[in-house]
Write a protein that holds these residues in place. Sequence first.
Motif, PDB file in Angstrom:
ATOM      1  N   LEU A  94       5.771   9.455   7.126  1.00 38.74           N
ATOM      2  CA  LEU A  94       5.600  10.803   7.663  1.00 38.74           C
ATOM      3  C   LEU A  94       6.406  11.825   6.842  1.00 38.74           C
ATOM      4  CD1 LEU A  94       5.845  10.022  11.492  1.00 38.74           C
ATOM      5  CD2 LEU A  94       3.798  10.730  10.220  1.00 38.74           C
ATOM      6  N   LYS A  95       7.599  11.414   6.440  1.00 34.77           N
ATOM      7  CA  LYS A  95       8.431  12.277   5.610  1.00 34.77           C
ATOM      8  C   LYS A  95       7.777  12.543   4.271  1.00 34.77           C
ATOM      9  CE  LYS A  95      13.142  12.662   3.776  1.00 34.77           C
ATOM     10  NZ  LYS A  95      14.462  11.996   3.673  1.00 34.77           N
ATOM     11  N   ALA A  96       7.222  11.478   3.659  1.00 34.35           N
ATOM     12  CA  ALA A  96       6.562  11.612   2.363  1.00 34.35           C
ATOM     13  C   ALA A  96       5.324  12.495   2.475  1.00 34.35           C
ATOM     14  CB  ALA A  96       6.189  10.241   1.825  1.00 34.35           C
ATOM     15  N   GLN A  97       4.568  12.325   3.553  1.00 39.27           N
ATOM     16  CA  GLN A  97       3.368  13.132   3.774  1.00 39.27           C
ATOM     17  C   GLN A  97       3.740  14.595   3.985  1.00 39.27           C
ATOM     18  OE1 GLN A  97       1.643  10.905   7.027  1.00 39.27           O
ATOM     19  NE2 GLN A  97       0.097  10.000   5.688  1.00 39.27           N
ATOM     20  N   SER A  98       4.835  14.821   4.706  1.00 35.08           N
ATOM     21  CA  SER A  98       5.275  16.187   4.958  1.00 35.08           C
ATOM     22  C   SER A  98       5.704  16.873   3.664  1.00 35.08           C
ATOM     23  CB  SER A  98       6.433  16.171   5.952  1.00 35.08           C
ATOM     24  OG  SER A  98       6.960  17.461   6.148  1.00 35.08           O
ATOM     25  N   SER A  99       6.384  16.116   2.807  1.00 38.92           N
ATOM     26  CA  SER A  99       6.833  16.663   1.544  1.00 38.92           C
ATOM     27  C   SER A  99       5.664  17.013   0.633  1.00 38.92           C
ATOM     28  CB  SER A  99       7.741  15.656   0.826  1.00 38.92           C
ATOM     29  OG  SER A  99       8.895  15.404   1.599  1.00 38.92           O
TER      30      SER A  99
ATOM     31  N   ARG B 133       0.840  -1.210   0.000  1.00 48.21           N
ATOM     32  CA  ARG B 133       0.000   0.000   0.000  1.00 48.21           C
ATOM     33  C   ARG B 133       0.873   1.258   0.000  1.00 48.21           C
ATOM     34  NH1 ARG B 133      -5.012  -1.125  -0.112  1.00 48.21           N
ATOM     35  NH2 ARG B 133      -5.936  -2.982   0.863  1.00 48.21           N
ATOM     36  N   GLN B 134       1.988   1.189   0.698  1.00 50.80           N
ATOM     37  CA  GLN B 134       2.895   2.331   0.713  1.00 50.80           C
ATOM     38  C   GLN B 134       3.476   2.577  -0.676  1.00 50.80           C
ATOM     39  OE1 GLN B 134       6.023   2.021   3.598  1.00 50.80           O
ATOM     40  NE2 GLN B 134       7.019   3.929   2.992  1.00 50.80           N
ATOM     41  N   VAL B 135       3.904   1.513  -1.359  1.00 50.28           N
ATOM     42  CA  VAL B 135       4.451   1.635  -2.714  1.00 50.28           C
ATOM     43  C   VAL B 135       3.394   2.191  -3.666  1.00 50.28           C
ATOM     44  CG1 VAL B 135       5.323   0.319  -4.687  1.00 50.28           C
ATOM     45  CG2 VAL B 135       6.155  -0.192  -2.386  1.00 50.28           C
ATOM     46  N   ARG B 136       2.142   1.828  -3.458  1.00 51.83           N
ATOM     47  CA  ARG B 136       1.056   2.281  -4.335  1.00 51.83           C
ATOM     48  C   ARG B 136       0.588   3.691  -3.984  1.00 51.83           C
ATOM     49  NH1 ARG B 136      -3.213  -2.646  -4.465  1.00 51.83           N
ATOM     50  NH2 ARG B 136      -4.220  -1.310  -5.991  1.00 51.83           N
ATOM     51  N   GLY B 137       1.220   4.299  -2.988  1.00 51.32           N
ATOM     52  CA  GLY B 137       0.868   5.663  -2.623  1.00 51.32           C
ATOM     53  C   GLY B 137      -0.292   5.771  -1.656  1.00 51.32           C
ATOM     54  N   GLN B 138      -0.746   4.641  -1.139  1.00 56.05           N
ATOM     55  CA  GLN B 138      -1.859   4.642  -0.163  1.00 56.05           C
ATOM     56  C   GLN B 138      -1.262   4.802   1.232  1.00 56.05           C
ATOM     57  OE1 GLN B 138      -3.134   0.800  -2.016  1.00 56.05           O
ATOM     58  NE2 GLN B 138      -5.182   1.667  -1.844  1.00 56.05           N
ATOM     59  N   LEU B 139      -0.745   5.996   1.478  1.00 56.37           N
ATOM     60  CA  LEU B 139       0.061   6.219   2.677  1.00 56.37           C
ATOM     61  C   LEU B 139      -0.754   6.157   3.964  1.00 56.37           C
ATOM     62  CD1 LEU B 139       2.425   9.088   1.444  1.00 56.37           C
ATOM     63  CD2 LEU B 139       2.710   6.603   1.286  1.00 56.37           C
ATOM     64  N   ASP B 140      -1.964   6.682   3.940  1.00 57.67           N
ATOM     65  CA  ASP B 140      -2.784   6.657   5.157  1.00 57.67           C
ATOM     66  C   ASP B 140      -3.118   5.221   5.561  1.00 57.67           C
ATOM     67  OD1 ASP B 140      -2.747   9.400   5.295  1.00 57.67           O
ATOM     68  OD2 ASP B 140      -4.683   9.666   4.292  1.00 57.67           O
TER      69      ASP B 140
ATOM     70  N   VAL C 252      10.684  -3.986  15.485  1.00 57.44           N
ATOM     71  CA  VAL C 252      10.137  -2.700  15.925  1.00 57.44           C
ATOM     72  C   VAL C 252      10.870  -1.563  15.235  1.00 57.44           C
ATOM     73  CG1 VAL C 252       9.992  -1.102  17.885  1.00 57.44           C
ATOM     74  CG2 VAL C 252       9.241  -3.464  18.151  1.00 57.44           C
ATOM     75  N   ALA C 253      12.200  -1.644  15.188  1.00 55.12           N
ATOM     76  CA  ALA C 253      12.999  -0.598  14.555  1.00 55.12           C
ATOM     77  C   ALA C 253      12.685  -0.478  13.069  1.00 55.12           C
ATOM     78  CB  ALA C 253      14.482  -0.878  14.757  1.00 55.12           C
ATOM     79  N   ILE C 254      12.505  -1.630  12.397  1.00 54.27           N
ATOM     80  CA  ILE C 254      12.193  -1.621  10.964  1.00 54.27           C
ATOM     81  C   ILE C 254      10.847  -0.950  10.706  1.00 54.27           C
ATOM     82  CG2 ILE C 254      11.594  -3.108   9.008  1.00 54.27           C
ATOM     83  CD1 ILE C 254      13.680  -5.099  10.079  1.00 54.27           C
ATOM     84  N   ILE C 255       9.844  -1.309  11.500  1.00 56.46           N
ATOM     85  CA  ILE C 255       8.507  -0.734  11.306  1.00 56.46           C
ATOM     86  C   ILE C 255       8.514   0.762  11.624  1.00 56.46           C
ATOM     87  CG2 ILE C 255       6.097  -0.807  12.037  1.00 56.46           C
ATOM     88  CD1 ILE C 255       7.070  -3.161  10.284  1.00 56.46           C
ATOM     89  N   GLN C 256       9.211   1.146  12.665  1.00 61.65           N
ATOM     90  CA  GLN C 256       9.292   2.574  12.997  1.00 61.65           C
ATOM     91  C   GLN C 256       9.977   3.359  11.883  1.00 61.65           C
ATOM     92  OE1 GLN C 256      11.201   2.324  16.874  1.00 61.65           O
ATOM     93  NE2 GLN C 256       9.246   2.644  17.928  1.00 61.65           N
ATOM     94  N   ASP C 257      10.963   2.755  11.247  1.00 60.10           N
ATOM     95  CA  ASP C 257      11.638   3.397  10.121  1.00 60.10           C
ATOM     96  C   ASP C 257      10.675   3.594   8.950  1.00 60.10           C
ATOM     97  OD1 ASP C 257      14.172   4.334   8.857  1.00 60.10           O
ATOM     98  OD2 ASP C 257      13.803   2.643   7.522  1.00 60.10           O
ATOM     99  N   ARG C 258       9.823   2.599   8.708  1.00 63.91           N
ATOM    100  CA  ARG C 258       8.850   2.721   7.621  1.00 63.91           C
ATOM    101  C   ARG C 258       7.800   3.781   7.935  1.00 63.91           C
ATOM    102  NH1 ARG C 258       8.261  -3.809   6.533  1.00 63.91           N
ATOM    103  NH2 ARG C 258      10.308  -4.054   5.561  1.00 63.91           N
ATOM    104  N   ILE C 259       7.414   3.855   9.197  1.00 68.49           N
ATOM    105  CA  ILE C 259       6.471   4.897   9.604  1.00 68.49           C
ATOM    106  C   ILE C 259       7.097   6.277   9.388  1.00 68.49           C
ATOM    107  CG2 ILE C 259       5.325   5.931  11.608  1.00 68.49           C
ATOM    108  CD1 ILE C 259       4.898   3.061  12.655  1.00 68.49           C
ATOM    109  N   ALA C 260       8.379   6.387   9.742  1.00 74.56           N
ATOM    110  CA  ALA C 260       9.088   7.662   9.548  1.00 74.56           C
ATOM    111  C   ALA C 260       9.151   8.031   8.069  1.00 74.56           C
ATOM    112  CB  ALA C 260      10.496   7.559  10.131  1.00 74.56           C
ATOM    113  N   ASP C 261       9.342   7.052   7.197  1.00 75.32           N
ATOM    114  CA  ASP C 261       9.367   7.305   5.755  1.00 75.32           C
ATOM    115  C   ASP C 261       8.029   7.859   5.272  1.00 75.32           C
ATOM    116  OD1 ASP C 261      11.967   6.454   5.500  1.00 75.32           O
ATOM    117  OD2 ASP C 261      11.445   4.416   4.888  1.00 75.32           O
TER     118      ASP C 261
END
Length: 320
Positions: free
Chosen positions: A312-317, A271-278, A301-310
């Motif tokens: 959030l970064k994409a949404q911010s951009s 879903r993230q790759v398809r742009g369905q970020l929410d 946990v660290a891997i998932i948190q990193d993906r969440i951060a990605d």
Amino acid sequence: MLPIFQKLGDVRSVAVIQGKIADILQARGQLTEALRIYREEELPVYQKLGDLRELAVSQSKIAGILQVRGQLDEALRIHQEEVLPIFQKLGDVRLVAIAQGQIAGILQVRGQLDEALRIHREEELPVYQKLGDVYSVAVAQGQIAEILQARGQPDEALRIYQKDVLPIFQKLGDVYSVAVALGKIADILQASGQLDEAMHILQEEELPVYQKLGDVRSVAVAQGKIAGILQVRGQLDEALRIYQEEVLPIFQKLGDVRSVAIAQGKIADIRQVRGQLDEAMCIYQEDVLPIFQKLGDVRSVAIIQDRIADILKAQSSSDE
């Protein structure tokens, strides 16, 4: 058989048969009921009889189910504190080797690869070689190859699977173990970019065996690997369908929380790759992260948190 032994009041034979039933349920993926039988029907009998060997074997089976469900700390504790000391006390070198291998397996999942590899090579494999147990030698060699692959030594891992593992299972006529070994070979081929050959093995040589045997968990694992290759190829719709309809429901039914979280994570990845970020964010935060946190799996946990951060970064951009 069970009603006869129950009628005779033969508690040991009742416990043995209950254990056999639980073994079958576990092989079929019915882990919750298998675990209940081991804990409530089998283990108490051996405790009451003072049968140390069968008590340790039963504890080992319980630990095996806990490991599959992702309860690694408790599984490791049981093997190290409840199982291994008994086998060592009894002087049963085969059972000691088996327990050592199970401990190494948990350490491997936890990322302690060097210690897991040492145990397989120095504590487990030599025992099977000395006993002339070719099946167990092949299993141990496969576990060594798996660790080598994880350490970035795919060529050596592939050589072991093809030369030291697969031929033994084929000679023994063990179709399940042959399928497992082929699946490991497919994993290495996929990692090296040989997607067509990996897909061929999964679809035509591995998956059909599990389906014929009725091994629903292994079917789900193989389907997940197929979906992973489709995802790499960009066939996202079919990959998503497989994860949602073929993989996730099986793990949910089995109560395998770790595998449920992994499958949910794969769905969120797509879903993230398809742009369905929410949608991806919701899955990561509500369905995946809490499970890994509860299991104490700090790496995941660290891997998932990193993906969440990605995300959030994409949404911010995009907001900017």
